[in-house]
Write a protein that holds these residues in place. Structure first.
Motif: not given
Length: 327
Positions: A164-168, A191-195, A214-215, A224-230
Protein backbone atom coordinates in the motif's frame (compact mmCIF):
# COMPACT_ATOMS: atom_id res chain seq x y z
CA UNK A 1 5.14 41.40 48.09
CA UNK A 2 4.93 37.60 48.01
CA UNK A 3 4.30 35.44 51.00
CA UNK A 4 7.20 33.31 52.23
CA UNK A 5 5.47 30.02 51.41
CA UNK A 6 5.92 30.21 47.63
CA UNK A 7 9.50 31.33 48.16
CA UNK A 8 10.15 28.28 50.30
CA UNK A 9 8.56 26.15 47.62
CA UNK A 10 10.90 27.64 45.05
CA UNK A 11 13.96 27.05 47.16
CA UNK A 12 12.92 23.52 47.90
CA UNK A 13 12.05 22.77 44.29
CA UNK A 14 15.37 24.19 43.24
CA UNK A 15 17.10 21.63 45.40
CA UNK A 16 15.03 18.79 43.99
CA UNK A 17 17.45 16.26 42.52
CA UNK A 18 20.21 18.70 43.42
CA UNK A 19 19.07 21.22 40.85
CA UNK A 20 18.41 24.93 40.94
CA UNK A 21 15.35 24.50 38.70
CA UNK A 22 14.12 26.29 35.69
CA UNK A 23 11.38 27.78 33.63
CA UNK A 24 10.16 27.96 30.14
CA UNK A 25 7.33 30.09 28.88
CA UNK A 26 5.87 33.38 29.39
CA UNK A 27 3.91 36.39 28.80
CA UNK A 28 4.73 37.42 25.28
CA UNK A 29 1.05 37.72 24.47
CA UNK A 30 0.39 39.80 27.55
CA UNK A 31 -2.70 37.73 28.30
CA UNK A 32 -3.14 37.00 31.98
CA UNK A 33 -5.62 34.38 33.00
CA UNK A 34 -6.04 33.01 36.40
CA UNK A 35 -7.35 30.89 39.15
CA UNK A 36 -7.81 32.47 42.52
CA UNK A 37 -6.67 36.08 42.39
CA UNK A 38 -4.85 35.69 45.70
CA UNK A 39 -3.74 32.09 45.19
CA UNK A 40 -0.99 30.78 47.40
CA UNK A 41 1.04 29.68 44.35
CA UNK A 42 1.65 31.61 41.14
CA UNK A 43 2.17 29.62 37.95
CA UNK A 44 3.21 30.73 34.50
CA UNK A 45 1.88 28.76 31.56
CA UNK A 46 3.37 29.13 28.10
CA UNK A 47 1.39 27.58 25.29
CA UNK A 48 2.85 26.62 21.95
CA UNK A 49 0.12 27.50 19.46
CA UNK A 50 -3.58 28.27 18.93
CA UNK A 51 -4.87 24.91 17.72
CA UNK A 52 -7.85 23.22 19.35
CA UNK A 53 -5.43 21.11 21.40
CA UNK A 54 -3.68 24.19 22.76
CA UNK A 55 -6.97 25.95 23.50
CA UNK A 56 -8.22 22.95 25.47
CA UNK A 57 -4.88 22.60 27.23
CA UNK A 58 -5.07 26.23 28.39
CA UNK A 59 -8.62 25.74 29.62
CA UNK A 60 -7.59 22.67 31.60
CA UNK A 61 -4.64 24.48 33.16
CA UNK A 62 -6.82 27.43 34.15
CA UNK A 63 -9.56 25.29 35.66
CA UNK A 64 -7.21 23.07 37.63
CA UNK A 65 -5.23 26.10 38.85
CA UNK A 66 -8.43 27.55 40.24
CA UNK A 67 -9.19 24.24 41.94
CA UNK A 68 -5.68 24.27 43.44
CA UNK A 69 -6.04 27.89 44.66
CA UNK A 70 -3.25 28.97 42.34
CA UNK A 71 -2.93 32.05 40.18
CA UNK A 72 -1.89 31.38 36.60
CA UNK A 73 -0.46 33.72 33.97
CA UNK A 74 -0.57 32.54 30.37
CA UNK A 75 1.18 33.36 27.10
CA UNK A 76 1.41 31.90 23.61
CA UNK A 77 4.60 31.38 21.63
CA UNK A 78 2.71 30.85 18.34
CA UNK A 79 5.01 28.06 17.12
CA UNK A 80 8.09 30.30 17.35
CA UNK A 81 11.08 29.29 19.48
CA UNK A 82 12.34 32.86 19.72
CA UNK A 83 9.00 34.03 21.07
CA UNK A 84 9.12 31.17 23.55
CA UNK A 85 12.42 32.39 24.94
CA UNK A 86 11.07 35.93 25.19
CA UNK A 87 8.06 34.57 27.04
CA UNK A 88 10.37 32.83 29.47
CA UNK A 89 12.17 36.07 30.18
CA UNK A 90 8.88 37.90 30.71
CA UNK A 91 7.63 35.21 33.05
CA UNK A 92 10.86 35.30 35.02
CA UNK A 93 10.26 39.02 35.48
CA UNK A 94 6.85 38.18 36.97
CA UNK A 95 8.67 36.15 39.62
CA UNK A 96 6.29 33.19 39.34
CA UNK A 97 6.79 30.16 41.59
CA UNK A 98 6.92 27.68 38.70
CA UNK A 99 6.32 27.44 34.97
CA UNK A 100 4.34 24.94 32.94
CA UNK A 101 5.49 24.82 29.32
CA UNK A 102 4.13 23.35 26.10
CA UNK A 103 7.26 23.87 24.02
CA UNK A 104 7.22 24.61 20.31
CA UNK A 105 10.53 22.89 19.60
CA UNK A 106 12.37 20.32 21.70
CA UNK A 107 15.66 21.54 20.23
CA UNK A 108 15.10 24.92 21.89
CA UNK A 109 14.63 23.42 25.34
CA UNK A 110 18.28 23.39 26.33
CA UNK A 111 18.65 27.17 26.06
CA UNK A 112 15.24 27.77 27.58
CA UNK A 113 16.02 25.56 30.54
CA UNK A 114 19.35 27.26 31.13
CA UNK A 115 17.66 30.67 31.19
CA UNK A 116 15.07 29.50 33.70
CA UNK A 117 17.57 27.63 35.83
CA UNK A 118 19.71 30.72 36.25
CA UNK A 119 16.63 32.49 37.60
CA UNK A 120 15.89 29.69 40.08
CA UNK A 121 12.36 29.02 38.82
CA UNK A 122 11.29 25.38 38.34
CA UNK A 123 9.77 24.21 35.07
CA UNK A 124 7.19 21.53 34.39
CA UNK A 125 6.85 20.30 30.81
CA UNK A 126 3.71 19.15 29.03
CA UNK A 127 3.57 16.56 26.22
CA UNK A 128 7.34 16.00 26.03
CA UNK A 129 10.26 15.36 28.37
CA UNK A 130 13.95 16.06 27.95
CA UNK A 131 16.51 13.27 27.71
CA UNK A 132 18.00 14.52 30.99
CA UNK A 133 15.28 15.42 33.49
CA UNK A 134 17.66 16.49 36.25
CA UNK A 135 17.00 20.19 35.68
CA UNK A 136 13.25 19.84 35.23
CA UNK A 137 10.66 19.78 38.02
CA UNK A 138 8.58 17.21 36.15
CA UNK A 139 6.60 16.41 33.00
CA UNK A 140 3.20 15.18 31.87
CA UNK A 141 4.37 13.11 28.92
CA UNK A 142 2.53 12.00 25.83
CA UNK A 143 4.58 9.29 24.16
CA UNK A 144 4.29 10.88 20.73
CA UNK A 145 6.29 8.17 19.00
CA UNK A 146 3.86 5.64 20.41
CA UNK A 147 0.94 7.75 19.18
CA UNK A 148 2.30 7.60 15.65
CA UNK A 149 3.06 3.90 16.01
CA UNK A 150 -0.51 3.16 17.08
CA UNK A 151 -1.87 4.75 13.91
CA UNK A 152 0.70 2.83 11.87
CA UNK A 153 -0.41 -0.37 13.59
CA UNK A 154 -3.99 0.25 12.52
CA UNK A 155 -2.86 0.66 8.91
CA UNK A 156 -0.79 -2.53 9.11
CA UNK A 157 -3.78 -4.50 10.38
CA UNK A 158 -6.19 -2.95 7.88
CA UNK A 159 -3.85 -3.51 4.93
CA UNK A 160 -3.50 -7.15 5.82
CA UNK A 161 -0.12 -7.63 4.16
CA UNK A 162 -1.00 -5.86 0.90
CA UNK A 163 1.45 -3.44 -0.70
CA UNK A 164 0.00 0.00 0.00
CA UNK A 165 0.97 3.66 -0.40
CA UNK A 166 0.82 6.20 2.40
CA UNK A 167 0.88 10.00 2.48
CA UNK A 168 1.91 12.02 5.53
CA UNK A 169 0.60 15.50 6.34
CA UNK A 170 2.90 16.56 9.16
CA UNK A 171 2.51 19.51 11.50
CA UNK A 172 5.14 22.20 12.02
CA UNK A 173 8.76 20.99 11.91
CA UNK A 174 10.13 20.35 15.40
CA UNK A 175 8.72 19.11 18.70
CA UNK A 176 5.46 17.19 18.46
CA UNK A 177 5.25 16.72 14.71
CA UNK A 178 8.71 15.22 14.27
CA UNK A 179 8.12 12.73 17.08
CA UNK A 180 4.67 11.78 15.78
CA UNK A 181 5.79 11.29 12.21
CA UNK A 182 8.96 9.48 13.23
CA UNK A 183 7.02 7.03 15.36
CA UNK A 184 4.50 6.50 12.58
CA UNK A 185 7.02 5.85 9.82
CA UNK A 186 9.20 3.60 11.99
CA UNK A 187 6.22 1.39 12.83
CA UNK A 188 4.82 0.98 9.33
CA UNK A 189 5.15 -2.51 7.83
CA UNK A 190 7.57 -3.01 4.96
CA UNK A 191 4.60 -3.40 2.64
CA UNK A 192 3.53 0.22 3.30
CA UNK A 193 5.47 2.81 1.31
CA UNK A 194 5.42 6.52 2.22
CA UNK A 195 5.16 8.35 -1.10
CA UNK A 196 4.73 11.90 0.22
CA UNK A 197 5.54 13.74 3.44
CA UNK A 198 4.78 17.46 3.66
CA UNK A 199 4.11 19.83 6.59
CA UNK A 200 0.62 21.19 7.03
CA UNK A 201 1.91 23.49 9.79
CA UNK A 202 -1.07 22.53 12.00
CA UNK A 203 -3.09 24.86 9.75
CA UNK A 204 -6.21 23.44 8.04
CA UNK A 205 -5.92 25.72 4.99
CA UNK A 206 -2.29 24.76 4.49
CA UNK A 207 -3.09 21.09 5.06
CA UNK A 208 -5.82 21.24 2.42
CA UNK A 209 -3.36 22.67 -0.10
CA UNK A 210 -0.87 19.92 0.75
CA UNK A 211 -3.56 17.26 0.36
CA UNK A 212 -4.68 18.62 -3.00
CA UNK A 213 -1.13 18.43 -4.34
CA UNK A 214 -0.58 15.03 -2.76
CA UNK A 215 -3.61 13.36 -4.31
CA UNK A 216 -2.86 14.93 -7.69
CA UNK A 217 0.65 13.46 -7.62
CA UNK A 218 -0.48 10.14 -6.11
CA UNK A 219 -4.04 9.43 -7.29
CA UNK A 220 -3.81 5.80 -6.14
CA UNK A 221 -3.00 6.73 -2.53
CA UNK A 222 -4.34 4.20 -0.02
CA UNK A 223 -3.81 5.84 3.38
CA UNK A 224 -2.92 9.18 4.92
CA UNK A 225 -1.51 10.00 8.35
CA UNK A 226 -2.38 13.55 9.46
CA UNK A 227 -0.71 15.05 12.54
CA UNK A 228 -3.90 16.45 14.06
CA UNK A 229 -7.64 16.23 13.49
CA UNK A 230 -8.16 19.87 12.50
CA UNK A 231 -5.88 19.28 9.53
CA UNK A 232 -7.40 15.84 8.93
CA UNK A 233 -10.86 17.31 8.33
CA UNK A 234 -9.38 19.63 5.68
CA UNK A 235 -7.45 16.74 4.13
CA UNK A 236 -10.65 14.71 3.95
CA UNK A 237 -12.38 17.54 2.07
CA UNK A 238 -9.51 17.78 -0.40
CA UNK A 239 -9.45 14.05 -1.05
CA UNK A 240 -13.24 13.86 -1.43
CA UNK A 241 -13.27 16.79 -3.84
CA UNK A 242 -10.64 15.01 -5.93
CA UNK A 243 -12.72 11.84 -6.06
CA UNK A 244 -10.45 10.01 -3.62
CA UNK A 245 -13.08 9.07 -1.07
CA UNK A 246 -11.48 5.65 -0.57
CA UNK A 247 -8.27 7.04 0.97
CA UNK A 248 -8.34 6.08 4.64
CA UNK A 249 -7.16 8.75 7.08
CA UNK A 250 -5.70 8.16 10.53
CA UNK A 251 -5.00 11.04 12.88
CA UNK A 252 -4.29 12.26 16.40
CA UNK A 253 -6.12 14.00 19.29
CA UNK A 254 -9.42 12.30 20.11
CA UNK A 255 -11.49 15.49 20.15
CA UNK A 256 -15.25 15.25 20.30
CA UNK A 257 -15.31 16.17 16.59
CA UNK A 258 -12.61 13.63 15.82
CA UNK A 259 -14.47 10.80 17.52
CA UNK A 260 -17.62 11.80 15.63
CA UNK A 261 -15.62 11.67 12.38
CA UNK A 262 -14.47 8.15 13.19
CA UNK A 263 -18.08 7.20 13.85
CA UNK A 264 -19.30 8.53 10.48
CA UNK A 265 -16.30 7.25 8.53
CA UNK A 266 -14.52 10.48 7.60
CA UNK A 267 -11.60 9.24 9.68
CA UNK A 268 -10.70 5.57 10.05
CA UNK A 269 -8.92 5.90 13.40
CA UNK A 270 -7.50 8.48 15.77
CA UNK A 271 -5.31 8.26 18.84
CA UNK A 272 -6.83 10.03 21.84
CA UNK A 273 -4.41 11.93 24.05
CA UNK A 274 -6.68 14.10 26.17
CA UNK A 275 -5.72 17.77 26.47
CA UNK A 276 -7.88 17.92 29.60
CA UNK A 277 -5.88 15.15 31.26
CA UNK A 278 -2.55 16.73 30.28
CA UNK A 279 -3.47 20.14 31.70
CA UNK A 280 -4.97 18.79 34.90
CA UNK A 281 -2.01 16.50 35.50
CA UNK A 282 0.47 19.32 34.88
CA UNK A 283 -1.06 21.67 37.44
CA UNK A 284 -1.68 19.02 40.09
CA UNK A 285 1.83 17.64 39.74
CA UNK A 286 3.50 21.05 39.71
CA UNK A 287 1.80 22.13 42.93
CA UNK A 288 2.45 18.76 44.58
CA UNK A 289 6.11 18.68 43.55
CA UNK A 290 6.61 22.20 44.88
CA UNK A 291 5.05 21.07 48.17
CA UNK A 292 7.16 17.92 48.13
CA UNK A 293 10.31 19.98 48.00
CA UNK A 294 9.12 22.50 50.59
CA UNK A 295 8.14 19.84 53.08
CA UNK A 296 11.23 17.68 52.46
CA UNK A 297 9.14 14.90 51.05
CA UNK A 298 5.67 16.46 51.12
CA UNK A 299 3.34 14.57 48.81
CA UNK A 300 5.13 11.26 48.37
CA UNK A 301 2.43 10.03 45.96
CA UNK A 302 3.31 12.33 43.06
CA UNK A 303 5.57 11.14 40.25
CA UNK A 304 8.11 13.40 38.56
CA UNK A 305 7.07 11.99 35.19
CA UNK A 306 3.41 11.21 34.50
CA UNK A 307 2.52 9.21 31.39
CA UNK A 308 -0.73 10.34 29.76
CA UNK A 309 -2.99 7.40 28.76
CA UNK A 310 -3.45 6.79 25.03
CA UNK A 311 -6.43 5.17 23.29
CA UNK A 312 -6.63 4.12 19.64
CA UNK A 313 -10.21 5.04 18.77
CA UNK A 314 -11.98 3.13 16.00
CA UNK A 315 -15.62 2.42 15.23
CA UNK A 316 -15.36 -0.61 17.49
CA UNK A 317 -14.51 1.28 20.70
CA UNK A 318 -15.94 4.79 20.41
CA UNK A 319 -17.18 4.73 23.99
CA UNK A 320 -13.62 4.34 25.31
CA UNK A 321 -12.51 7.76 24.09
CA UNK A 322 -11.68 10.02 27.08
CA UNK A 323 -13.04 13.57 27.45
CA UNK A 324 -10.76 15.75 25.38
CA UNK A 325 -11.59 19.33 26.28
CA UNK A 326 -12.81 20.65 29.64
CA UNK A 327 -16.31 22.11 29.61
Amino acid sequence: MKSTAPSRRRSAAASLAGVAALVLAGCGSGNDSGGAADGSVSLGFVNGSNTHFHTCLLRAVEQEAEAQDAKVYSANSKQDAGTELSNIEDMIARNVDALIVQTVNVDALEGDIAKAKSAGIPIYLTSVATSDMADVLGAAVVDLKKVGAMDAGWIAEDAGGRNVTVGVVAGAPGAASDLLVGGFEDALPKTARVVANQPGMFNPAKAQDVAENMIQSHPDLDYAFVANEEMAFAVRKAFDAAGAKDVKIVSVNGTEEGVAAVKDGRLSATVANSAATIGQTAVKSTVSLLDKGEQNGGDQGVDKISDIPLVLVTKENLSEAPQYCPK
